[in-house]
Design a protein around this motif. Structure first.
Motif, PDB file in Angstrom:
ATOM      1  N   ASP A 171      39.798  20.306  25.996  1.00 47.13           N
ATOM      2  CA  ASP A 171      39.501  21.138  27.159  1.00 47.13           C
ATOM      3  C   ASP A 171      39.268  22.582  26.716  1.00 47.13           C
ATOM      4  O   ASP A 171      40.130  23.194  26.083  1.00 47.13           O
ATOM      5  CB  ASP A 171      40.668  21.065  28.150  1.00 47.13           C
ATOM      6  N   ILE A 172      38.101  23.110  27.029  1.00 55.16           N
ATOM      7  CA  ILE A 172      37.771  24.498  26.691  1.00 55.16           C
ATOM      8  C   ILE A 172      37.538  25.242  27.996  1.00 55.16           C
ATOM      9  O   ILE A 172      36.579  24.945  28.727  1.00 55.16           O
ATOM     10  CB  ILE A 172      36.514  24.585  25.807  1.00 55.16           C
ATOM     11  N   PHE A 173      38.409  26.197  28.310  1.00 51.78           N
ATOM     12  CA  PHE A 173      38.291  26.933  29.570  1.00 51.78           C
ATOM     13  C   PHE A 173      37.628  28.282  29.342  1.00 51.78           C
ATOM     14  O   PHE A 173      37.976  29.018  28.416  1.00 51.78           O
ATOM     15  CB  PHE A 173      39.678  27.152  30.202  1.00 51.78           C
ATOM     16  N   PHE A 174      36.647  28.589  30.172  1.00 48.56           N
ATOM     17  CA  PHE A 174      35.914  29.848  30.100  1.00 48.56           C
ATOM     18  C   PHE A 174      36.452  30.800  31.163  1.00 48.56           C
ATOM     19  O   PHE A 174      36.288  30.555  32.362  1.00 48.56           O
ATOM     20  CB  PHE A 174      34.423  29.605  30.320  1.00 48.56           C
ATOM     21  N   ASP A 175      37.094  31.860  30.728  1.00 51.74           N
ATOM     22  CA  ASP A 175      37.614  32.857  31.663  1.00 51.74           C
ATOM     23  C   ASP A 175      36.489  33.704  32.242  1.00 51.74           C
ATOM     24  O   ASP A 175      35.392  33.802  31.680  1.00 51.74           O
ATOM     25  CB  ASP A 175      38.604  33.792  30.946  1.00 51.74           C
ATOM     26  N   ASP A 176      36.775  34.361  33.377  1.00 51.85           N
ATOM     27  CA  ASP A 176      35.863  35.373  33.903  1.00 51.85           C
ATOM     28  C   ASP A 176      35.651  36.463  32.858  1.00 51.85           C
ATOM     29  O   ASP A 176      36.554  36.780  32.080  1.00 51.85           O
ATOM     30  CB  ASP A 176      36.453  36.019  35.164  1.00 51.85           C
ATOM     31  N   GLN A 181      33.194  43.058  28.331  1.00 53.00           N
ATOM     32  CA  GLN A 181      32.244  41.990  28.022  1.00 53.00           C
ATOM     33  C   GLN A 181      30.975  42.112  28.868  1.00 53.00           C
ATOM     34  O   GLN A 181      29.859  41.954  28.371  1.00 53.00           O
ATOM     35  CB  GLN A 181      32.912  40.629  28.245  1.00 53.00           C
ATOM     36  N   LEU A 182      31.150  42.414  30.162  1.00 56.79           N
ATOM     37  CA  LEU A 182      29.982  42.568  31.027  1.00 56.79           C
ATOM     38  C   LEU A 182      29.127  43.757  30.595  1.00 56.79           C
ATOM     39  O   LEU A 182      27.892  43.691  30.650  1.00 56.79           O
ATOM     40  CB  LEU A 182      30.423  42.739  32.491  1.00 56.79           C
ATOM     41  N   ARG A 183      29.785  44.818  30.154  1.00 58.27           N
ATOM     42  CA  ARG A 183      29.036  45.994  29.693  1.00 58.27           C
ATOM     43  C   ARG A 183      28.169  45.616  28.486  1.00 58.27           C
ATOM     44  O   ARG A 183      27.007  46.019  28.381  1.00 58.27           O
ATOM     45  CB  ARG A 183      30.001  47.120  29.336  1.00 58.27           C
ATOM     46  N   ALA A 207      29.395  46.981  35.484  1.00 56.49           N
ATOM     47  CA  ALA A 207      30.370  46.132  34.788  1.00 56.49           C
ATOM     48  C   ALA A 207      31.736  46.194  35.467  1.00 56.49           C
ATOM     49  O   ALA A 207      32.422  45.171  35.588  1.00 56.49           O
ATOM     50  CB  ALA A 207      30.479  46.566  33.336  1.00 56.49           C
ATOM     51  N   ALA A 208      32.129  47.383  35.913  1.00 59.77           N
ATOM     52  CA  ALA A 208      33.425  47.532  36.588  1.00 59.77           C
ATOM     53  C   ALA A 208      33.438  46.764  37.897  1.00 59.77           C
ATOM     54  O   ALA A 208      34.396  46.028  38.196  1.00 59.77           O
ATOM     55  CB  ALA A 208      33.712  49.016  36.839  1.00 59.77           C
ATOM     56  N   PHE A 209      32.381  46.904  38.711  1.00 59.93           N
ATOM     57  CA  PHE A 209      32.302  46.151  39.964  1.00 59.93           C
ATOM     58  C   PHE A 209      32.301  44.645  39.678  1.00 59.93           C
ATOM     59  O   PHE A 209      32.981  43.878  40.360  1.00 59.93           O
ATOM     60  CB  PHE A 209      31.031  46.527  40.728  1.00 59.93           C
ATOM     61  N   GLY A 210      31.541  44.230  38.667  1.00 56.64           N
ATOM     62  CA  GLY A 210      31.452  42.814  38.345  1.00 56.64           C
ATOM     63  C   GLY A 210      32.782  42.217  37.946  1.00 56.64           C
ATOM     64  O   GLY A 210      33.143  41.126  38.377  1.00 56.64           O
ATOM     65  N   SER A 211      33.534  42.935  37.127  1.00 56.17           N
ATOM     66  CA  SER A 211      34.826  42.407  36.666  1.00 56.17           C
ATOM     67  C   SER A 211      35.847  42.384  37.791  1.00 56.17           C
ATOM     68  O   SER A 211      36.727  41.517  37.832  1.00 56.17           O
ATOM     69  CB  SER A 211      35.352  43.246  35.495  1.00 56.17           C
ATOM     70  N   GLN A 212      35.747  43.326  38.723  1.00 61.96           N
ATOM     71  CA  GLN A 212      36.714  43.403  39.821  1.00 61.96           C
ATOM     72  C   GLN A 212      36.474  42.333  40.879  1.00 61.96           C
ATOM     73  O   GLN A 212      37.430  41.852  41.500  1.00 61.96           O
ATOM     74  CB  GLN A 212      36.640  44.784  40.484  1.00 61.96           C
ATOM     75  N   THR A 213      35.196  41.960  41.098  1.00 61.51           N
ATOM     76  CA  THR A 213      34.887  41.075  42.226  1.00 61.51           C
ATOM     77  C   THR A 213      34.645  39.624  41.849  1.00 61.51           C
ATOM     78  O   THR A 213      34.913  38.733  42.646  1.00 61.51           O
ATOM     79  CB  THR A 213      33.641  41.589  42.977  1.00 61.51           C
ATOM     80  N   ARG A 218      25.878  36.426  35.686  1.00 67.27           N
ATOM     81  CA  ARG A 218      24.641  36.333  36.460  1.00 67.27           C
ATOM     82  C   ARG A 218      24.666  37.287  37.646  1.00 67.27           C
ATOM     83  O   ARG A 218      23.666  37.940  37.955  1.00 67.27           O
ATOM     84  CB  ARG A 218      24.422  34.898  36.945  1.00 67.27           C
ATOM     85  N   LYS A 219      25.811  37.371  38.331  1.00 64.74           N
ATOM     86  CA  LYS A 219      25.907  38.254  39.497  1.00 64.74           C
ATOM     87  C   LYS A 219      25.889  39.722  39.077  1.00 64.74           C
ATOM     88  O   LYS A 219      25.345  40.569  39.794  1.00 64.74           O
ATOM     89  CB  LYS A 219      27.175  37.926  40.286  1.00 64.74           C
ATOM     90  N   ALA A 220      26.478  40.023  37.927  1.00 66.69           N
ATOM     91  CA  ALA A 220      26.438  41.403  37.434  1.00 66.69           C
ATOM     92  C   ALA A 220      25.005  41.811  37.115  1.00 66.69           C
ATOM     93  O   ALA A 220      24.573  42.936  37.415  1.00 66.69           O
ATOM     94  CB  ALA A 220      27.327  41.549  36.203  1.00 66.69           C
ATOM     95  N   ILE A 221      24.240  40.891  36.519  1.00 65.77           N
ATOM     96  CA  ILE A 221      22.835  41.166  36.226  1.00 65.77           C
ATOM     97  C   ILE A 221      22.046  41.353  37.519  1.00 65.77           C
ATOM     98  O   ILE A 221      21.189  42.239  37.626  1.00 65.77           O
ATOM     99  CB  ILE A 221      22.242  40.029  35.367  1.00 65.77           C
ATOM    100  N   ASP A 222      22.353  40.531  38.534  1.00 58.64           N
ATOM    101  CA  ASP A 222      21.701  40.697  39.841  1.00 58.64           C
ATOM    102  C   ASP A 222      22.015  42.066  40.434  1.00 58.64           C
ATOM    103  O   ASP A 222      21.141  42.722  41.018  1.00 58.64           O
ATOM    104  CB  ASP A 222      22.170  39.608  40.806  1.00 58.64           C
TER     105      ASP A 222
END
Length: 388
Positions: A171-176, A181-183, A207-213, A218-222
């Motif tokens: 099992d390999i889990f991918f965290d948010d 990382q988003l930056r 990146a800050a908004f993306g990590s918080q929400t 993909r959503k951060a890029i949007d």
């Protein structure tokens, strides 16, 4: 985990789970591309047979897609038709292609949880059971791995006993993604903008908004794209912090409806049926009973010539939307000896939900105000009340 294939050793089955937009599909395909290239340098052929499970609906169709994936990769004829032969014959053709052309194979079943099928027993159980036994059934000497990909961390709990007995993945889990990382990811998207058109604080703020929400790349890029569009509309040469904040407000306002736009056809159909039941009841009911909503679902499925699933699957599709804030649900007793019944409560205007779903071309023929659906809803609600 995939590296042992280079030494002709076995590779483990894998389960990649975690939220949407965290790179599960991208990473497994990137790793497999490297494995394919390294095998080629050693004179070996490593097959990557990958399908997305949202479309096939049944294990039989999924097996055919795997045959087609192998045939396309090898440049040969599939050798079996899509219909008219059994699943076992398609599997045998798949194994024949493997034996003749590959030294090792990895099966990748993306969005495996969407392979539900029309019956109570989810179709992915059958497919996982068959493929996890492929080494034995195919009489194949090389390494074989089955990798499944899902958003649900508890997916293994949904497998039946046969599938669980044969499929024991690592099992390999991918965290948010976090803000750092988003930056890093967003910096690689700067080339979508003219040089010097992003102010210095734009990418860190996105990146800050993306990590918080959501932690979803993909959503951060949007979000970055929407900020650019807002700047362009106001005729500016530079995207600023203000554009990012306005884009984030837009994201927050429309998040639930955007989620509805992205779900599978059957989940849209199930959600549409609940919204239609609420809309055509004309009584502003806070809670919609599942029974009449399911009958509405069956009627709309017939109207669209879509496959009809069981009531249990319908309820599961609808209750899943509570995770995203689209609706709420509860079970209520209807008196002694009358059982417990499910009720749904929508958090958005039913008509708005219906309009959002009708933007999908598969639902475009459903009328804005449909007297036939309205008649079905009123009849079923009347019958439900008379039995209460």
């Amino acid at each position: 985990m995939s590296e042992p294939v280079l030494q002709d050793e076995g590779i483990p089955d894998m389960l990649l789970s975690g939220p949407s937009g965290t790179g599960k599909s991208l990473i497994i395909h990137a790793v497999c591309k490297q494995i394919v290239e390294l095998c080629e340098s050693q004179g070996k052929v490593f097959g990557v047979l990958s399908i997305n499970c949202e479309g096939p609906k049944t294990a039989d169709r999924a097996v055919y897609r795997l045959v087609k994936a192998a045939a396309d990769d090898l440049g040969v004829d599939p050798g079996v038709p899509q219909t008219g032969v059994s699943t076992d014959q398609k599997l045998e053709r798949l194994y024949e292609l493997m034996r003749e052309h590959y030294d090792g194979v990895i099966f990748i079943l993306d969005e495996i949880d969407l392979l539900e099928g029309p019956y109570q027993e989810a179709e992915y159980n059958s497919l996982i059971y068959q493929l996890s036994r492929a080494r034995k059934l195919a009489d194949f000497d090389g390494p074989i791995s089955l990798t499944t990909i899902t958003n649900y961390a508890d997916f293994m709990k949904n497998l039946n006993s046969r599938a669980q007995s044969s499929y024991n993945p690592d099992d390999i889990f991918f965290d948010d993604y976090d803000a750092t990382q988003l930056r890093s990811i967003l910096k690689y998207r700067r080339d979508a903008f003219k040089p010097e058109s992003l102010s210095d604080d734009v990418i860190p703020l996105v990146a800050a908004f993306g990590s918080q929400t959501h932690g979803d790349a993909r959503k951060a890029i949007d979000l970055l794209r929407w900020a650019g569009e807002l700047a362009e509309r106001r005729g500016a040469d530079t995207v600023t912090e203000s554009d990012v904040r306005k884009a984030q407000e837009k994201y927050t306002e429309n998040r639930k409806l955007r989620h509805i736009s992205g779900i599978s056809t059957q989940k849209k159909l199930s959600t549409y049926a609940v919204a239609a039941t609420a809309h055509y009841t004309k009584e502003n009911l806070e809670w919609i009973p599942a029974g009449p909503a399911f009958k509405t679902y069956q009627f709309i499925a017939d109207t669209m010539d879509a496959e009809k699933y069981s009531r249990e699957t319908f309820v599961n599709h609808v209750t899943e939307q509570s995770t995203y804030g689209v609706l709420d649900f509860e079970r209520r007793g209807r008196g002694r000896g009358r059982g417990v019944h499910m009720y749904f409560s929508l958090s958005e205007d039913p008509e708005t939900i219906m309009e959002t779903i009708r933007e999908d071309s598969r639902f475009a023929d459903l009328a804005h105000e449909d007297p036939t659906i309205s008649s079905v809803v009123r009849e079923r609600m009347k019958k439900f009340r008379s039995n209460s």
